[in-house]
Scaffold this motif. Structure first.
Motif, PDB file in Angstrom:
ATOM      1  N   ASN A  53       0.760  -1.097  -0.066  1.00 56.14           N
ATOM      2  CA  ASN A  53      -0.048  -0.079   0.015  1.00 56.14           C
ATOM      3  C   ASN A  53       0.781   1.397  -0.127  1.00 56.14           C
ATOM      4  O   ASN A  53       0.553   2.362  -0.801  1.00 56.14           O
ATOM      5  CB  ASN A  53      -0.858   0.009   1.326  1.00 56.14           C
ATOM      6  CG  ASN A  53      -2.101   0.872   1.006  1.00 56.14           C
ATOM      7  OD1 ASN A  53      -2.274   1.564  -0.048  1.00 56.14           O
ATOM      8  ND2 ASN A  53      -2.814   1.006   2.208  1.00 56.14           N
ATOM      9  N   ASN A 112      -4.985   4.391  -9.129  1.00 53.78           N
ATOM     10  CA  ASN A 112      -5.251   3.039  -9.000  1.00 53.78           C
ATOM     11  C   ASN A 112      -4.724   2.204  -7.877  1.00 53.78           C
ATOM     12  O   ASN A 112      -4.556   1.044  -7.803  1.00 53.78           O
ATOM     13  CB  ASN A 112      -4.902   2.035 -10.118  1.00 53.78           C
ATOM     14  CG  ASN A 112      -5.579   2.849 -11.594  1.00 53.78           C
ATOM     15  OD1 ASN A 112      -6.808   3.228 -11.518  1.00 53.78           O
ATOM     16  ND2 ASN A 112      -4.876   2.596 -12.746  1.00 53.78           N
ATOM     17  N   GLN A 113      -4.607   2.552  -6.767  1.00 53.59           N
ATOM     18  CA  GLN A 113      -4.007   2.073  -5.687  1.00 53.59           C
ATOM     19  C   GLN A 113      -4.952   1.004  -4.950  1.00 53.59           C
ATOM     20  O   GLN A 113      -4.559  -0.148  -4.586  1.00 53.59           O
ATOM     21  CB  GLN A 113      -3.582   2.943  -4.380  1.00 53.59           C
ATOM     22  CG  GLN A 113      -2.730   2.496  -3.387  1.00 53.59           C
ATOM     23  CD  GLN A 113      -2.298   3.762  -2.293  1.00 53.59           C
ATOM     24  OE1 GLN A 113      -2.814   4.746  -2.496  1.00 53.59           O
ATOM     25  NE2 GLN A 113      -1.572   3.243  -1.606  1.00 53.59           N
ATOM     26  N   GLN A 114      -6.240   1.299  -4.760  1.00 50.06           N
ATOM     27  CA  GLN A 114      -6.988   0.213  -4.180  1.00 50.06           C
ATOM     28  C   GLN A 114      -7.263  -0.913  -4.905  1.00 50.06           C
ATOM     29  O   GLN A 114      -7.351  -2.070  -4.398  1.00 50.06           O
ATOM     30  CB  GLN A 114      -8.474   1.312  -4.122  1.00 50.06           C
ATOM     31  CG  GLN A 114      -9.332   0.426  -3.380  1.00 50.06           C
ATOM     32  CD  GLN A 114     -10.893   1.049  -3.087  1.00 50.06           C
ATOM     33  OE1 GLN A 114     -10.832   2.088  -3.473  1.00 50.06           O
ATOM     34  NE2 GLN A 114     -11.765   0.433  -2.349  1.00 50.06           N
ATOM     35  N   ARG A 115      -7.442  -0.610  -6.194  1.00 51.80           N
ATOM     36  CA  ARG A 115      -7.418  -1.842  -7.013  1.00 51.80           C
ATOM     37  C   ARG A 115      -6.384  -2.677  -7.198  1.00 51.80           C
ATOM     38  O   ARG A 115      -6.469  -4.061  -7.170  1.00 51.80           O
ATOM     39  CB  ARG A 115      -7.722  -1.329  -8.624  1.00 51.80           C
ATOM     40  CG  ARG A 115      -8.013  -2.419  -9.624  1.00 51.80           C
ATOM     41  CD  ARG A 115      -8.518  -2.037 -10.920  1.00 51.80           C
ATOM     42  NE  ARG A 115      -9.646  -1.185 -10.909  1.00 51.80           N
ATOM     43  CZ  ARG A 115      -9.959  -0.419 -11.857  1.00 51.80           C
ATOM     44  NH1 ARG A 115      -9.487  -0.087 -12.852  1.00 51.80           N
ATOM     45  NH2 ARG A 115     -11.354   0.166 -11.659  1.00 51.80           N
ATOM     46  N   VAL A 116      -5.183  -2.340  -7.075  1.00 52.46           N
ATOM     47  CA  VAL A 116      -3.832  -2.931  -7.182  1.00 52.46           C
ATOM     48  C   VAL A 116      -3.766  -3.605  -5.761  1.00 52.46           C
ATOM     49  O   VAL A 116      -3.427  -4.960  -5.966  1.00 52.46           O
ATOM     50  CB  VAL A 116      -2.596  -2.218  -7.374  1.00 52.46           C
ATOM     51  CG1 VAL A 116      -1.525  -2.688  -7.161  1.00 52.46           C
ATOM     52  CG2 VAL A 116      -2.626  -1.425  -8.935  1.00 52.46           C
ATOM     53  N   ALA A 164      -6.165  -4.744  -3.709  1.00 54.71           N
ATOM     54  CA  ALA A 164      -7.159  -5.578  -3.649  1.00 54.71           C
ATOM     55  C   ALA A 164      -6.882  -6.845  -4.507  1.00 54.71           C
ATOM     56  O   ALA A 164      -7.063  -7.888  -4.089  1.00 54.71           O
ATOM     57  CB  ALA A 164      -8.664  -5.261  -4.283  1.00 54.71           C
ATOM     58  N   THR A 165      -6.434  -6.645  -5.704  1.00 54.05           N
ATOM     59  CA  THR A 165      -5.897  -7.814  -6.570  1.00 54.05           C
ATOM     60  C   THR A 165      -4.625  -8.419  -5.943  1.00 54.05           C
ATOM     61  O   THR A 165      -4.662  -9.737  -6.032  1.00 54.05           O
ATOM     62  CB  THR A 165      -5.483  -6.900  -8.094  1.00 54.05           C
ATOM     63  OG1 THR A 165      -6.670  -6.476  -8.662  1.00 54.05           O
ATOM     64  CG2 THR A 165      -5.072  -8.083  -8.961  1.00 54.05           C
ATOM     65  N   TYR A 166      -3.897  -7.588  -5.512  1.00 55.33           N
ATOM     66  CA  TYR A 166      -2.638  -8.572  -4.839  1.00 55.33           C
ATOM     67  C   TYR A 166      -2.965  -9.210  -3.739  1.00 55.33           C
ATOM     68  O   TYR A 166      -2.558 -10.374  -3.552  1.00 55.33           O
ATOM     69  CB  TYR A 166      -1.664  -7.199  -4.338  1.00 55.33           C
ATOM     70  CG  TYR A 166      -0.573  -8.023  -3.543  1.00 55.33           C
ATOM     71  CD1 TYR A 166       0.661  -8.567  -4.155  1.00 55.33           C
ATOM     72  CD2 TYR A 166      -0.525  -7.686  -2.030  1.00 55.33           C
ATOM     73  CE1 TYR A 166       1.434  -8.970  -3.310  1.00 55.33           C
ATOM     74  CE2 TYR A 166       0.478  -8.355  -1.103  1.00 55.33           C
ATOM     75  CZ  TYR A 166       1.511  -9.156  -1.947  1.00 55.33           C
ATOM     76  OH  TYR A 166       2.566  -9.490  -1.204  1.00 55.33           O
ATOM     77  N   THR A 189      -4.892 -12.420  -5.133  1.00 57.32           N
ATOM     78  CA  THR A 189      -4.005 -13.244  -5.513  1.00 57.32           C
ATOM     79  C   THR A 189      -3.164 -14.004  -4.531  1.00 57.32           C
ATOM     80  O   THR A 189      -2.961 -15.280  -4.567  1.00 57.32           O
ATOM     81  CB  THR A 189      -3.162 -12.540  -6.581  1.00 57.32           C
ATOM     82  OG1 THR A 189      -4.008 -11.837  -7.577  1.00 57.32           O
ATOM     83  CG2 THR A 189      -2.101 -13.504  -7.296  1.00 57.32           C
TER      84      THR A 189
END
Length: 110
Positions: A47, A54-58, A60-62, A65
């Motif tokens: 974080n 696009n911090q929140q999307r990255v 959440a994806t991280y 995964t």
């Protein structure tokens, strides 16, 4: 919660095991707490290291995964053995020659 029941068909003949019969329960709790701390620290580092776009999307994806691969790794370790799975994962991580070595191998270079 001073006793654990093993239950079953015959509830009248259930065997009660006192919790003091598990002397390593506090050690296991400490290991789980440290593992949770490392997971939270890992998500915090991701974080902080990202720019604001696009911090929140990255994140959440991280996190999704990471959790999915953690479950998959646990299942593989259950089938193949913990030591062997750890050795293969370490060899894959050690085989990376830079931070994008595995992700760049799928892209066509121009």
């Amino acid at each position: 919660m001073s006793h654990a029941s093993t239950g079953g068909k015959h509830a009248a003949t259930a065997v009660l095991t006192p919790l003091h019969a598990y002397p390593r329960r506090w050690f296991a709790l400490a290991i789980i707490a440290v593992a949770q701390l490392m997971l939270v620290l890992d998500a915090t580092v991701v974080n902080v290291a990202l720019p604001h776009a696009n911090q929140q999307r990255v994140v959440a994806t991280y996190t999704l995964t990471f959790g999915g691969l953690l479950l998959l790794g646990g299942r593989i370790a259950g089938y193949r053995g913990r030591k062997r799975t750890f050795a293969v994962a370490s060899a894959l991580g050690g085989g990376a020659w830079n931070d994008t070595s595995f992700s760049d191998s799928y892209h066509v270079r121009r």
